[in-house]
Motif scaffolding. Sequence first.
Motif, PDB file in Angstrom:
ATOM      1  N   ARG A  66      38.466  -5.617 -60.117  1.00  0.00           N
ATOM      2  CA  ARG A  66      39.104  -6.756 -60.457  1.00  0.00           C
ATOM      3  C   ARG A  66      40.408  -6.600 -60.726  1.00  0.00           C
ATOM      4  O   ARG A  66      40.533  -6.085 -61.911  1.00  0.00           O
ATOM      5  N   VAL A  67      41.473  -7.050 -60.137  1.00  0.00           N
ATOM      6  CA  VAL A  67      42.735  -6.897 -60.448  1.00  0.00           C
ATOM      7  C   VAL A  67      43.409  -8.289 -60.172  1.00  0.00           C
ATOM      8  O   VAL A  67      42.875  -9.253 -59.554  1.00  0.00           O
ATOM      9  N   SER A  68      44.834  -8.158 -60.548  1.00  0.00           N
ATOM     10  CA  SER A  68      45.607  -9.430 -60.176  1.00  0.00           C
ATOM     11  C   SER A  68      45.725  -9.972 -58.900  1.00  0.00           C
ATOM     12  O   SER A  68      45.651  -9.017 -57.821  1.00  0.00           O
ATOM     13  N   ALA A  69      45.943 -10.989 -58.408  1.00  0.00           N
ATOM     14  CA  ALA A  69      46.077 -11.400 -56.973  1.00  0.00           C
ATOM     15  C   ALA A  69      47.301 -10.687 -56.427  1.00  0.00           C
ATOM     16  O   ALA A  69      47.227 -10.028 -55.346  1.00  0.00           O
ATOM     17  N   SER A  70      48.342 -10.592 -57.192  1.00  0.00           N
ATOM     18  CA  SER A  70      49.487  -9.911 -56.732  1.00  0.00           C
ATOM     19  C   SER A  70      49.430  -8.299 -56.407  1.00  0.00           C
ATOM     20  O   SER A  70      49.707  -7.558 -55.536  1.00  0.00           O
ATOM     21  N   SER A  71      48.734  -7.776 -57.167  1.00  0.00           N
ATOM     22  CA  SER A  71      48.228  -6.258 -57.008  1.00  0.00           C
ATOM     23  C   SER A  71      47.378  -6.230 -55.823  1.00  0.00           C
ATOM     24  O   SER A  71      47.565  -5.106 -55.170  1.00  0.00           O
ATOM     25  N   SER A  72      46.510  -7.054 -55.665  1.00  0.00           N
ATOM     26  CA  SER A  72      45.514  -6.866 -54.539  1.00  0.00           C
ATOM     27  C   SER A  72      46.441  -7.050 -53.072  1.00  0.00           C
ATOM     28  O   SER A  72      46.330  -6.553 -52.164  1.00  0.00           O
ATOM     29  N   LEU A  73      47.394  -7.924 -53.130  1.00  0.00           N
ATOM     30  CA  LEU A  73      48.252  -8.180 -52.199  1.00  0.00           C
ATOM     31  C   LEU A  73      48.977  -6.944 -51.951  1.00  0.00           C
ATOM     32  O   LEU A  73      49.633  -6.416 -50.820  1.00  0.00           O
ATOM     33  N   ASN A  74      49.701  -6.319 -52.906  1.00  0.00           N
ATOM     34  CA  ASN A  74      50.494  -5.001 -52.914  1.00  0.00           C
ATOM     35  C   ASN A  74      49.609  -3.962 -52.085  1.00  0.00           C
ATOM     36  O   ASN A  74      50.170  -3.255 -51.515  1.00  0.00           O
ATOM     37  N   THR A  75      48.330  -3.883 -52.378  1.00  0.00           N
ATOM     38  CA  THR A  75      47.466  -2.880 -51.911  1.00  0.00           C
ATOM     39  C   THR A  75      47.330  -3.013 -50.536  1.00  0.00           C
ATOM     40  O   THR A  75      47.510  -2.304 -49.590  1.00  0.00           O
ATOM     41  N   LEU A  76      47.363  -4.265 -50.023  1.00  0.00           N
ATOM     42  CA  LEU A  76      46.897  -4.611 -48.672  1.00  0.00           C
ATOM     43  C   LEU A  76      48.444  -4.142 -47.703  1.00  0.00           C
ATOM     44  O   LEU A  76      48.304  -3.825 -46.772  1.00  0.00           O
ATOM     45  N   ILE A  77      49.495  -4.527 -48.409  1.00  0.00           N
ATOM     46  CA  ILE A  77      50.679  -4.369 -47.708  1.00  0.00           C
ATOM     47  C   ILE A  77      50.973  -2.854 -47.784  1.00  0.00           C
ATOM     48  O   ILE A  77      51.499  -2.237 -46.744  1.00  0.00           O
ATOM     49  N   ARG A  78      50.708  -2.117 -48.746  1.00  0.00           N
ATOM     50  CA  ARG A  78      50.917  -0.602 -48.839  1.00  0.00           C
ATOM     51  C   ARG A  78      49.868   0.232 -47.887  1.00  0.00           C
ATOM     52  O   ARG A  78      50.454   0.920 -47.188  1.00  0.00           O
ATOM     53  N   LEU A  79      48.839  -0.655 -47.682  1.00  0.00           N
ATOM     54  CA  LEU A  79      47.997  -0.077 -46.584  1.00  0.00           C
ATOM     55  C   LEU A  79      48.639  -0.218 -45.111  1.00  0.00           C
ATOM     56  O   LEU A  79      48.883   0.594 -44.195  1.00  0.00           O
ATOM     57  N   PHE A  80      48.920  -1.430 -44.918  1.00  0.00           N
ATOM     58  CA  PHE A  80      49.726  -1.818 -43.521  1.00  0.00           C
ATOM     59  C   PHE A  80      51.076  -1.022 -43.573  1.00  0.00           C
ATOM     60  O   PHE A  80      51.298  -0.569 -42.212  1.00  0.00           O
ATOM     61  N   ILE A  81      51.709  -0.560 -44.226  1.00  0.00           N
ATOM     62  CA  ILE A  81      52.954   0.389 -44.330  1.00  0.00           C
ATOM     63  C   ILE A  81      52.454   1.567 -43.693  1.00  0.00           C
ATOM     64  O   ILE A  81      52.836   2.200 -42.956  1.00  0.00           O
ATOM     65  N   ALA A  82      51.248   2.222 -44.604  1.00  0.00           N
ATOM     66  CA  ALA A  82      50.799   3.679 -44.023  1.00  0.00           C
ATOM     67  C   ALA A  82      50.194   3.789 -42.566  1.00  0.00           C
ATOM     68  O   ALA A  82      50.402   4.500 -42.056  1.00  0.00           O
TER      69      ALA A  82
END
Length: 538
Positions: free
Chosen positions: A113-129
Amino acid sequence: MGVGSSTSAEPNIPAEQAETESVAASTGALPMLKKSFSKLANPETKATPFQNLQHLFSFSREEGRSYGSNVPDLFPVLLDHLGSSIVDQFFIVEKEGIDWVQFVKGYNKSCARVSASSSLNTLIRLFIAITRKANFALNLEFESEDDDCKISGYLLPNHVLLLLYICWVMSWDCRNLKDSEGKINLSLPDLNHLVLSAVTSCAKIEGVLDVWECEISSLKVQLPAGKFVTWVMSTVPCLPDCLRHYFLARLQMALTAGDELTSSTSSVGDISSKAACDYILNHGRAWSISITQRSTVNEEIYRAFISSEGGMAENPLYRSSIHGRGINRFWSRVEGYKGPLLILVTASSGDAHEGNSINRKWVLGALTDHGLENKDIFYGNSGCLYSISPVFRVFQPTSKEKNFVYCHLHSSRVYESHPKPAGIAFGGTLGNERIFIDEDFAKLTVRHHANDKTYHSGSLFPDQGFLPTEARISEVEVWGLGGKAAKEVQSSYKKREELFTEQRRKVDLKTFASWEDSPEKMMMDMMADPNAVRREDR
């Protein structure tokens, strides 16, 4: 048994391990993680080999399959790197593999459980990778390694489409994993309405953008990263959940998978955007609505449109082209349904003689929380309005007023000095409704948001002006999203109504059993001598 199955019972647990397990336990997943780790780990090294996890999270595709012409060439390549990118992004791999603590930490990075912005950052980091592994550079960069840091750079419209497609695949996969056995073909939906939503919200566009005719692949406008994040958070805030659900479903798959994990890996068959049907609510539009808010409605949308169970045929309660136009036909199909309803309207405005008027149709939607009632006032406790096509937007409640829905059939009274309008409406006030569907289901009236304090402001269709717009209705659809329970309640209600109707009919026949008491004889007598003085029966 692996390390994870016994460490929590040991008296002296290292602080790092105890803290890591505590975070996982707060989500209720710790027992599942222990079983998954035991299944995946090498008994000798007590670590999970890198290859096992890579296979577990991979979305493989069969060789020789064709892809639809509308699907970007890069997309299948990106899918090939999904599994390895997830492992690289969430797990720290030691020489012998991933140990228990790193295994749980990887889960926490994706699913805690993290903030919504952290979850979105995680998704974008994966997309970049993923794009980097495919040798495709994005113009995105994180300012630091912090989970909640800002992103600089920009996305192009086709980058947004690729990200949405990856999220769709993850949504589809975790709903079909247990049934697919690698044999069900995946069909990519049309998501242009979502991409255009991001474009119109984030990009500076010179001139006029024809949202009906533009090609996403040819749009070269830049969507600043910060504005894109804002768009996701305000329009499709559940988009990052696709990754979390995929991650969790894959770990759960390890509990039932055989020793050869690749045999259980989902496979992509024919990827195309073939329409499964000609409903207004197709797969892409349904998925878009499902990622706008967290509610029980989402599960029903997934079951009907994304799961291989295929409940589509069960869910549409009404369709004007099949069941007939008009509020009476509509009411006969939705009366007694007590679950959430999604009402969709396809309409077009402008000159009917315009050559491209067919392509200028737009789709609006309204989500109600608890069925409809026949009232001459507005009612409801919650709901949402949607501009669905050609540009997707969601209009959440403002909490200022509660004029969510109005549904009124013709009154049974013979005379009313000020009759209330028959039809269906959402938002605004009587006479100034935000959306009004007339009783014949022929005309749709859309008013400016200034008339409405129930739903948030914004244009419901492209180029909406300040004056009311009258549009021709092509189709009206209603989808029941209350599951089997709501459908059973409606069936029981209809059976009772049929029984009451039959009983009333029998009573009426008995009342007028004799000719002397029948209304037919009364009419005959009046026609024979209309001036005769008659005593009124009391």
